[in-house]
Design a protein around this motif. Structure first.
Motif, short mmCIF file in Angstrom:
data_model
loop_
_atom_site.label_atom_id
_atom_site.label_comp_id
_atom_site.label_asym_id
_atom_site.label_seq_id
_atom_site.Cartn_x
_atom_site.Cartn_y
_atom_site.Cartn_z
N PRO A 43 0.85 -1.20 0.00
CA PRO A 43 0.00 0.00 0.00
C PRO A 43 0.88 1.25 0.00
O PRO A 43 1.72 1.42 0.89
N SER A 44 0.68 2.09 -1.00
CA SER A 44 1.61 3.21 -1.22
C SER A 44 0.87 4.53 -1.38
O SER A 44 -0.22 4.57 -1.96
N ILE A 45 1.49 5.60 -0.91
CA ILE A 45 1.00 6.95 -1.14
C ILE A 45 1.97 7.63 -2.10
O ILE A 45 3.19 7.65 -1.86
N CYS A 95 2.45 7.85 9.12
CA CYS A 95 1.84 7.03 8.05
C CYS A 95 2.66 5.76 7.85
O CYS A 95 3.04 5.40 6.72
N TYR A 121 2.01 2.74 5.32
CA TYR A 121 2.16 2.94 3.87
C TYR A 121 3.62 3.06 3.46
O TYR A 121 4.47 3.53 4.23
N GLN A 122 3.88 2.66 2.24
CA GLN A 122 5.12 3.01 1.56
C GLN A 122 4.95 4.43 1.01
O GLN A 122 3.96 4.72 0.34
N ASN A 148 10.44 3.45 5.20
CA ASN A 148 9.25 3.31 4.34
C ASN A 148 9.11 4.46 3.35
O ASN A 148 8.12 4.54 2.63
N CYS A 194 -1.05 3.12 -6.83
CA CYS A 194 -0.95 3.66 -5.46
C CYS A 194 -2.32 3.65 -4.78
O CYS A 194 -3.36 3.60 -5.44
N ALA A 195 -2.29 3.70 -3.45
CA ALA A 195 -3.55 3.72 -2.69
C ALA A 195 -4.26 5.06 -2.89
O ALA A 195 -5.48 5.10 -3.10
N GLN A 249 -9.39 5.97 4.06
CA GLN A 249 -9.33 4.54 4.41
C GLN A 249 -10.71 3.91 4.51
O GLN A 249 -10.87 2.71 4.32
#
Length: 372
Positions: free
Chosen positions: A207-209, A237, A240-241, A269, A288-289, A343
């Motif tokens: 899960p990435s931003i 955060c 998340y990556q 991260n 990406c998320a 989320q």
């Protein structure tokens, strides 16, 4: 050139606007009616910013014109001096080269300088993405000024088309063709998660931003506080990556770049990227998320997938807001509240505010219909 009828120049100064241009460049290159000549300047020729002229060449385009106009720093004096240098270099360039039409995209200060230098030569400028509003950046004034100096106007929505008409006081040669970027997304063969990892060593199965934060060039004195508030939020955060792309060459851009790199250096991260290139960037956006920052790509591009965007502060204030955008002040708690909101947010429906993905075809047909 066999079948040549119209000589087209295309001004490109940065990685961001080159990516938007891409479908139009392909169509101009492949249509024998047009003779395409790319004019590269600005950060395309900066090693510090990734020397992104190599991306243009790698995509199969020739770049016959290269003008060194990179600012030496990011202070107000540096930016102003760079504008003066850009005008001087382009004054010499326009005196030696002629075009039927020259494309200018967007709102960057260096694009404004290049167009300003062209104006006394009575060169026909075709402005892409006019009519948009970004009240938190000085680019807003540059964009409207470019519109005033342009002959043809290719806006991305009816709202922006009508604003161009208000700015120039006429509806002559003003068109809503939709956003060029939509074509990129429809036609593009995205990198798979495995291919992306192989190319960039980043695993998008996590899960990435996707984060891009530029200075607010209207509120210069607040930018250090802003980036510190962003970093305070990112520190929490951990689920998340954090994929952080570096800011443009704006006033105080180097200050933000340094702060972000300090954060990246001590957080496992967090990953810093100077430039993905167009394919890498939109592939990252696809997987990406959600997105976080204050970049224009959080508007047109993010609406295509669609992706939720936490839009920070006022840099993009005035742009068309679509249902995927959550705007919050640049404060730690507000940012974290928006992350929590996403989320539990419902899945987004398709967004069609920016056209059907045929902007380059429309632009070329309009040019062919003109007696230039």
């Amino acid at each position: 050139m066999a079948g040549y009828s119209m000589k087209i120049g295309v001004l490109t100064s940065s990685r961001a606007e080159y990516g938007i241009y891409y479908p139009l460049l392909q169509r101009l290159k492949n249509d024998p009616f047009f003779e395409l000549e790319i004019i590269a300047f600005g950060t395309h020729l900066s090693v510090e910013h990734g020397y992104t002229i190599n991306q243009i060449l790698a995509d199969g385009f020739e770049v016959p014109h290269k003008l060194e106009t990179v600012p030496k720093g990011d202070t107000s004096f540096d930016i102003s001096s760079s504008m003066g240098l850009t005008i001087e270099r382009f004054a010499a360039f326009w005196s030696k080269h002629s075009f039927d039409v020259v494309f200018a995209l967007g709102d960057r200060y260096e694009m404004f300088a290049a167009v300003s230098a062209a104006f006394p030569f009575n060169i026909k400028i075709a402005h892409i993405s006019g009519g948009e509003t970004t009240l938190g950046a000085i680019d807003n004034a540059y964009r409207h000024a470019i519109s005033l100096m342009s002959t043809y106007h290719f806006a991305s929505t009816d709202v922006y088309k009508n604003r161009v008409i208000e700015i120039i006081g006429s509806d002559e040669n003003v068109y809503n063709v939709g956003a060029l970027n939509i074509e990129n997304f429809i036609q593009q063969k995205y990198l798979s998660i495995d291919a992306f990892k192989e190319r960039f060593n980043i695993d998008l199965s996590l899960p990435s931003i996707l984060i891009t934060f530029h200075p607010e060039t209207i509120a210069l004195d607040k930018n250090v506080v802003y980036v510190e508030e962003l970093i305070k939020a990112l520190e929490q955060c951990n689920a998340y990556q954090l994929i952080i792309t570096m800011p443009n060459a704006d006033t105080m851009g180097n200050v933000i770049r340094a702060k972000l790199n300090e954060f990246i250096a001590v957080h496992k991260n967090a990953i810093g990227v100077e430039s993905f290139g167009m394919l890498g960037y939109i592939s990252c956006m696809k997987y990406c998320a959600f997105m976080l920052g204050n970049t224009s790509s959080g508007f047109v591009e993010a609406s295509f997938f669609p992706k939720y965007v936490i839009n920070l502060g006022d840099r993009q204030k005035g742009r068309l807001l679509t249902p995927n955008i959550i705007t919050v002040p640049i404060e730690k708690e507000a940012i974290l509240a928006a992350v929590k909101k996403i989320q539990s947010a419902p899945q987004l429906s398709n967004i069609f505010e920016y056209g059907k993905g045929d902007a380059s075809e429309q632009i070329c047909q309009i040019l062919k219909s003109k007696n230039i």
